[in-house]
Design an enzyme around this catalytic site. Structure first.
Site, PDB file in Angstrom:
ATOM      1  N   GLY A 104      99.352 -42.670 -29.483  1.00 15.71           N
ATOM      2  CA  GLY A 104     100.406 -42.117 -30.315  1.00 15.71           C
ATOM      3  C   GLY A 104     101.703 -42.895 -30.132  1.00 15.71           C
ATOM      4  N   CYS A 105     102.615 -42.757 -31.085  1.00 17.54           N
ATOM      5  CA  CYS A 105     103.856 -43.537 -31.040  1.00 17.54           C
ATOM      6  C   CYS A 105     104.749 -43.140 -29.868  1.00 17.54           C
ATOM      7  CB  CYS A 105     104.608 -43.415 -32.366  1.00 17.54           C
ATOM      8  SG  CYS A 105     104.925 -41.733 -32.932  1.00 17.54           S
ATOM      9  N   HIS A 106     105.051 -41.830 -29.744  1.00 16.34           N
ATOM     10  CA  HIS A 106     105.864 -41.383 -28.600  1.00 16.34           C
ATOM     11  C   HIS A 106     105.165 -41.723 -27.290  1.00 16.34           C
ATOM     12  CE1 HIS A 106     108.368 -38.970 -31.311  1.00 16.34           C
ATOM     13  NE2 HIS A 106     107.288 -38.389 -31.774  1.00 16.34           N
ATOM     14  N   ALA A 107     103.849 -41.488 -27.272  1.00 12.52           N
ATOM     15  CA  ALA A 107     103.085 -41.705 -26.043  1.00 12.52           C
ATOM     16  C   ALA A 107     103.095 -43.163 -25.620  1.00 12.52           C
ATOM     17  CB  ALA A 107     101.654 -41.216 -26.227  1.00 12.52           C
TER      18      ALA A 107
END
Length: 313
Positions: A115-118
Site C-alpha cells: 500500500g502507498c502509506h505502508a
C-alpha cells in the site's frame, strides 16, 4: 523475449497507470479485455491464464476471486489490493525491504503489491528495527498526508468537481484507528504493536509523505539523529529508487517546509531525518500513484521477470 501481461481492472486509477508504464515497452504484449466483457468471468479467466504476468487492480474480494481463477503454474499474479499483503505464500512486492526480498519476488508466482502509506512507513521504520535502534515492542505513531488520487475515481471526481468547501481543507480520516494498511505496516517492519496512525487527504492530486515522530529516549540508549540517518543510508546503499537525504537536509530547511510532492512522477522514495538532542522526525515521501502503487507493481514485475528493474520506470 516478449511477455504477455494482463491487467484485471484496467479502468481503475492503478490499472490505467500500469498501462501507461507498459505502453512503450517492446518486451511486453498487453492482453486487453473488451469493454463489454470486463465482468465476464470466463473471459477474465481466459486472459488471466494466458498471461505470464497478471496485475489485479481490483477490490479485495474481487482480487481473491481472480486469484482462484488461475489454474496454471505459469501465470504470476501481482495483486494491488489489500487482500494478500500478509498472506502466507505471497511475496511482499517491496524489493528494498531487505537483502533477500528480490530473491523472494524473483521466485514467486504470487506477489502482493504494498500500500502507498505502508510503503513509506515500512521503508522509513524497517531499517531502524533491523539495526536495533528501535525495539519491536516500541509504541509509536505516524501521520501521512496524501493527494486525493489515492481515493480512486470517485474521490478524484469529488475533488475535481470542487463543489464542497470542506474539500479545500486537509481531512484526517480512518478515525476508527483500523486503517487497512496497518497489518502490513506491522508485519513488514517487525513491530509488535500497531502504530497510532492518522492519514490525511489533502486538496492536491498526488504525492504522499509519512512522518514518524520519535523521542530519542524511545531508541536504543545513546542513539542520536546521526545514528538514525546512518542506519537508513546503510540499509539502502546502492538502491536506485531510494534516496536518503542528508541529516537535517539543508535544502529542505532553507525552503522552510518538506515538499510532499517532490517525488511525483518518479518511482523514487526520499527518506529524511530531522532532529535535535531530544527528538527526531523520520519522514518518507513518494508518489502515491508511482512507488506507492503502479510503479511499485511494474518494478516487482521487472524483478520477477529478471529484466532491468527500472525498465519502463
Amino acid at each position: 523475449m516478449t511477455y504477455k501481461v494482463f491487467v484485471d481492472g484496467q479502468e481503475g486509477t492503478t490499472g490505467l497507470r500500469i498501462h501507461e508504464y507498459l505502453a512503450a515497452r517492446g518486451d511486453i504484449e498487453v492482453l486487453r479485455i473488451d469493454a463489454d466483457k470486463r465482468k465476464d468471468a470466463a473471459e477474465r479467466s481466459r486472459l488471466l491464464n494466458a498471461a505470464d504476468v497478471a496485475f489485479l487492480c481490483l477490490p479485495d474480494v474481487a482480487s481473491r476471486e481472480a486469484a482462484f481463477m488461475v489454474n496454471n503454474s505459469n501465470t504470476c499474479l501481482i495483486d494491488a489490493s489489500t487482500a494478500h499483503r500478509t498472506t502466507p505464500g505471497w511475496a511482499f512486492g517491496l524489493p528494498e525491504l531487505d537483502r533477500g526480498q528480490r530473491t523472494k519476488i524473483r521466485g514467486a508466482k504470487r506477489i502482493a503489491n504494498p500500500g502507498c502509506h505502508a510503503s513509506a512507513f515500512i521503508l522509513a521504520v524497517r531499517p531502524l528495527v533491523d539495526a536495533g535502534l528501535l525495539s519491536p515492542d516500541a509504541l509509536i505513531s505516524a501521520t501521512s498526508i496524501t493527494g486525493y488520487s489515492g481515493g480512486g475515481k470517485s474521490m478524484i471526481a469529488q475533488y475535481e468537481a470542487a463543489s464542497e468547501p470542506k474539500l479545500t481543507s486537509p481531512r484526517p480520516y480512518a478515525l476508527g484507528l483500523t486503517h487497512k494498511h496497518l497489518p502490513e505496516m506491522m508485519a513488514h517492519t517487525g513491530l509488535k504493536n500497531a502504530p497510532v496512525f492518522m492519514p490525511i487527504v489533502g486538496n492536491f492530486y498526488k504525492g504522499l509523505a509519512v512522518t514518524v515522530p520519535l523521542h530519542l529516549s524511545q531508541l536504543r540508549a545513546g542513539a542520536r539523529p546521526e545514528d538514525v540517518q546512518q542506519a537508513l543510508a546503510a540499509h539502502y546503499e546502492g538502491e536506485r529508487f531510494v534516496r536518503v537525504l542528508p541529516l537535517r537536509d539543508p535544502a529542505t530547511l532553507e525552503e522552510g517546509a518538506f515538499d510532499v510532492q517532490a517525488c511525483n512522477d518518479t518511482n523514487r522514495v526520499d527518506l529524511a531525518v530531522f532532529g535535535n538532542d531530544q527528538q527526531i522526525l523520520l519522514m518518507a515521501r513518494l508518489d502515491n500513484l508511482g512507488k506507492g502503487a503502479s510503479g511499485a507493481a511494474v518494478q516487482a514485475m521487472n524483478v520477477h521477470l529478471g529484466v532491468d528493474e527500472g525498465l519502463g520506470l
